[in-house]
Design a protein around this motif. Structure first.
Motif, mmCIF file in Angstrom:
data_model
loop_
_atom_site.group_PDB
_atom_site.id
_atom_site.type_symbol
_atom_site.label_atom_id
_atom_site.label_comp_id
_atom_site.label_asym_id
_atom_site.label_seq_id
_atom_site.Cartn_x
_atom_site.Cartn_y
_atom_site.Cartn_z
ATOM 1 N N THR A 84 0.816 -1.211 0.000
ATOM 2 C CA THR A 84 0.000 0.000 0.000
ATOM 3 C C THR A 84 0.846 1.256 0.000
ATOM 4 N N LEU A 85 2.161 1.121 0.209
ATOM 5 C CA LEU A 85 3.023 2.297 0.304
ATOM 6 C C LEU A 85 3.736 2.572 -1.012
ATOM 7 N N ALA A 86 4.591 1.660 -1.438
ATOM 8 C CA ALA A 86 5.299 1.843 -2.707
ATOM 9 C C ALA A 86 4.318 1.716 -3.865
ATOM 10 N N LEU A 87 4.443 2.612 -4.828
ATOM 11 C CA LEU A 87 3.485 2.650 -5.932
ATOM 12 C C LEU A 87 4.205 2.343 -7.245
ATOM 13 N N PRO A 88 4.084 1.105 -7.757
ATOM 14 C CA PRO A 88 4.690 0.786 -9.056
ATOM 15 C C PRO A 88 4.059 1.614 -10.170
ATOM 16 N N HIS A 89 4.782 1.756 -11.258
ATOM 17 C CA HIS A 89 4.293 2.563 -12.373
ATOM 18 C C HIS A 89 4.933 2.072 -13.649
ATOM 19 N N GLU A 90 4.476 2.578 -14.775
ATOM 20 C CA GLU A 90 5.024 2.169 -16.060
ATOM 21 C C GLU A 90 6.475 2.629 -16.187
ATOM 22 N N ALA A 91 7.258 1.834 -16.841
ATOM 23 C CA ALA A 91 8.659 2.188 -17.070
ATOM 24 C C ALA A 91 8.748 3.393 -18.011
ATOM 25 N N HIS A 92 9.703 4.286 -17.719
ATOM 26 C CA HIS A 92 9.916 5.464 -18.558
ATOM 27 C C HIS A 92 11.147 5.264 -19.425
ATOM 28 N N LEU A 93 11.146 5.927 -20.562
ATOM 29 C CA LEU A 93 12.286 5.835 -21.460
ATOM 30 C C LEU A 93 13.527 6.434 -20.817
ATOM 31 N N TYR A 94 13.344 7.540 -20.085
ATOM 32 C CA TYR A 94 14.438 8.183 -19.384
ATOM 33 C C TYR A 94 14.124 8.202 -17.888
ATOM 34 N N ARG A 144 0.394 13.166 6.259
ATOM 35 C CA ARG A 144 -0.159 13.930 7.381
ATOM 36 C C ARG A 144 -0.956 15.130 6.874
ATOM 37 N N LEU A 145 -0.418 15.810 5.872
ATOM 38 C CA LEU A 145 -1.090 16.992 5.340
ATOM 39 C C LEU A 145 -2.418 16.636 4.679
ATOM 40 N N THR A 146 -2.512 15.444 4.123
ATOM 41 C CA THR A 146 -3.746 15.011 3.454
ATOM 42 C C THR A 146 -4.601 14.117 4.346
ATOM 43 N N ASP A 147 -4.239 14.024 5.620
ATOM 44 C CA ASP A 147 -4.992 13.230 6.593
ATOM 45 C C ASP A 147 -5.115 11.769 6.161
ATOM 46 N N GLN A 148 -4.002 11.229 5.690
ATOM 47 C CA GLN A 148 -3.948 9.801 5.348
ATOM 48 C C GLN A 148 -2.934 9.130 6.275
ATOM 49 N N LYS A 149 -3.288 9.115 7.548
ATOM 50 C CA LYS A 149 -2.367 8.630 8.568
ATOM 51 C C LYS A 149 -1.949 7.168 8.388
ATOM 52 N N ASP A 154 2.593 3.237 7.635
ATOM 53 C CA ASP A 154 3.357 2.305 6.809
ATOM 54 C C ASP A 154 4.763 2.843 6.530
ATOM 55 N N ALA A 155 4.852 4.166 6.318
ATOM 56 C CA ALA A 155 6.157 4.756 6.037
ATOM 57 C C ALA A 155 7.071 4.668 7.259
ATOM 58 N N TYR A 156 6.522 4.914 8.445
ATOM 59 C CA TYR A 156 7.328 4.776 9.661
ATOM 60 C C TYR A 156 7.758 3.318 9.858
ATOM 61 N N LEU A 176 1.021 7.592 15.998
ATOM 62 C CA LEU A 176 -0.041 7.639 14.995
ATOM 63 C C LEU A 176 -1.070 6.538 15.224
ATOM 64 N N LEU A 177 -0.625 5.378 15.622
ATOM 65 C CA LEU A 177 -1.561 4.285 15.874
ATOM 66 C C LEU A 177 -2.475 4.611 17.055
ATOM 67 N N VAL A 178 -1.958 5.313 18.064
ATOM 68 C CA VAL A 178 -2.806 5.769 19.172
ATOM 69 C C VAL A 178 -3.882 6.710 18.639
ATOM 70 N N GLU A 179 -3.486 7.641 17.769
ATOM 71 C CA GLU A 179 -4.453 8.578 17.194
ATOM 72 C C GLU A 179 -5.509 7.847 16.366
ATOM 73 N N LEU A 180 -5.109 6.770 15.724
ATOM 74 C CA LEU A 180 -6.047 6.001 14.891
ATOM 75 C C LEU A 180 -6.888 5.023 15.709
ATOM 76 N N GLY A 181 -6.601 4.909 17.008
ATOM 77 C CA GLY A 181 -7.364 4.001 17.865
ATOM 78 C C GLY A 181 -6.886 2.571 17.842
ATOM 79 N N ASP A 182 -5.760 2.310 17.201
ATOM 80 C CA ASP A 182 -5.204 0.950 17.147
ATOM 81 C C ASP A 182 -4.266 0.779 18.338
ATOM 82 N N THR A 183 -4.843 0.529 19.521
ATOM 83 C CA THR A 183 -4.019 0.458 20.727
ATOM 84 C C THR A 183 -3.123 -0.775 20.736
ATOM 85 N N GLU A 184 -3.604 -1.885 20.189
ATOM 86 C CA GLU A 184 -2.773 -3.088 20.156
ATOM 87 C C GLU A 184 -1.529 -2.874 19.294
#
Length: 336
Positions: A84-94, A144-149, A154-156, A176-184
């Motif tokens: 969900t973090l790394a985003l594959p994409h089409e290969a570029h010529l350069y 964080r700026l787009t509220d996609q915690k 995942d990045a951390y 961040l997990l505390v803020e999201l309510g994921d205490t475990e």
């Protein structure tokens, strides 16, 4: 001679049939484009998931629709989990500098597009530690700026893998997990941070917050006490310790540490609000009113401080009115 000529003709026809059979393909199976992953939740681009190749035995003489072909279950391949973090994409010529694109889009105000480019940079970084760190830091900022915690979490997590000897990525992940309510999840990350550096106060601070969120007051109090033991001037840990004491029904202990927290954090409104609650529970109403007034002045948009102040004022006025009424009833000439 006739037999020889006839045999040659039959051989040519057979070769032509073989070529025609090899050239027949279902629509969509002839594309040379690289496989794409599923829909990117941050970008408006929609990418299709990779299609599992059909068994080799079925590539010749296919019918018009693949649905007509029964595919043996043993030939099915389960799809790998999507990162969900790394985003594959089409290969570029350069080569493309996706981090530079992310910075440019952020300056233009396109935060969603910038986040997409940063995730592509994470994908392209590979084993380059410096580039990976920059890309992950950029993802965290934009998430964080787009509220996609969850993306920042995942990045951390990736940073913790990248730098396995330091507790900071795990601490930030736990926060961040505390803020999201994921205490475990927060507890797991915080406990891992404690194992990496048992002398770092922030590890116990975030561990205490996770216990407090989970309603585990004894464990929370212990962890905040450990934080304060390692850093006696940690105002936020003192505030959290006081809050835990309040929730445990021990306002005497709460007042002591909350007064210290308010001294160390004189401009933080919610600390004074908590101190006001502790004073109120001890019946020290004037000190409670002053604390609520300070909290309201420092945080005019905080509804809790304003409601506490107004409630206390109503209760004090009601008490004064009752006392006045009782005094009037006992005055000379008034009936008992």
């Amino acid at each position: 001679m006739k037999k020889t000529l006839l045999s040659a003709c039959l051989a040519v026809l057979a070769l032509a049939a073989c070529d025609a059979s090899q050239n027949r393909r279902l629509p969509g199976l002839h594309s040379s484009a690289s496989p794409r992953l599923a829909v990117d939740p941050v970008s408006s681009e929609r990418e299709q998931p990779p299609r599992a190749p059909l068994p080799a035995a079925l590539t010749d003489g296919l019918p018009e629709t693949a649905a007509d072909v029964p595919v043996p279950t043993e030939d099915l391949v389960l799809a790998e989990p999507v990162d969900t973090l790394a985003l594959p994409h089409e290969a570029h010529l350069y080569p493309v500098d996706h981090l530079a694109r992310a910075r440019a889009l952020r300056e233009e105000g396109d935060l969603s597009g910038a986040l997409t480019e940063a995730r592509r940079a994470v994908h392209d970084a590979g084993d380059d530690v410096d580039t990976s760190e920059q890309a992950l830091d950029t993802v965290i900022l934009l998430a964080r700026l787009t509220d996609q915690k969850p993306l920042a979490v995942d990045a951390y997590r990736e940073l913790a893998v990248l730098f396995p000897d330091g507790p900071e990525p795990l601490i930030q992940q736990a926060r961040l997990l505390v803020e999201l309510g994921d205490t475990e999840g927060a507890l797991r990350a915080a406990e891992s941070a404690v194992e990496l550096d048992p002398e770092y106060p922030e590890t116990y601070q975030v561990l205490g917050r996770a216990h407090l969120t989970a309603g585990q007051l004894d464990e929370a109090i212990l962890r905040f006490q450990q934080t304060v033991h390692l850093d006696p001037y940690h105002g936020y840990a003192l505030n959290n310790l006081g809050l835990a004491w309040l929730q445990a029904g021990k306002p005497e202990q709460a007042v002591e540490v909350l007064a210290q927290a308010a001294y160390l954090l004189p401009h933080v409104g919610y600390v004074h609000n908590n101190l006001g609650l502790a004073y109120e529970r001890l019946g020290r109403l004037e000190e409670a009113r002053m604390a609520f007034d300070t909290a309201t002045r420092l945080s005019p948009n905080d509804p809790k401080a304003r409601l506490n102040r107004d409630r206390l004022n109503r209760e004090v006025h009601a008490s004064v009115d009752v006392l006045k009424l009782l005094g009037d009833r006992q005055a000379p000439g008034c009936p008992e």
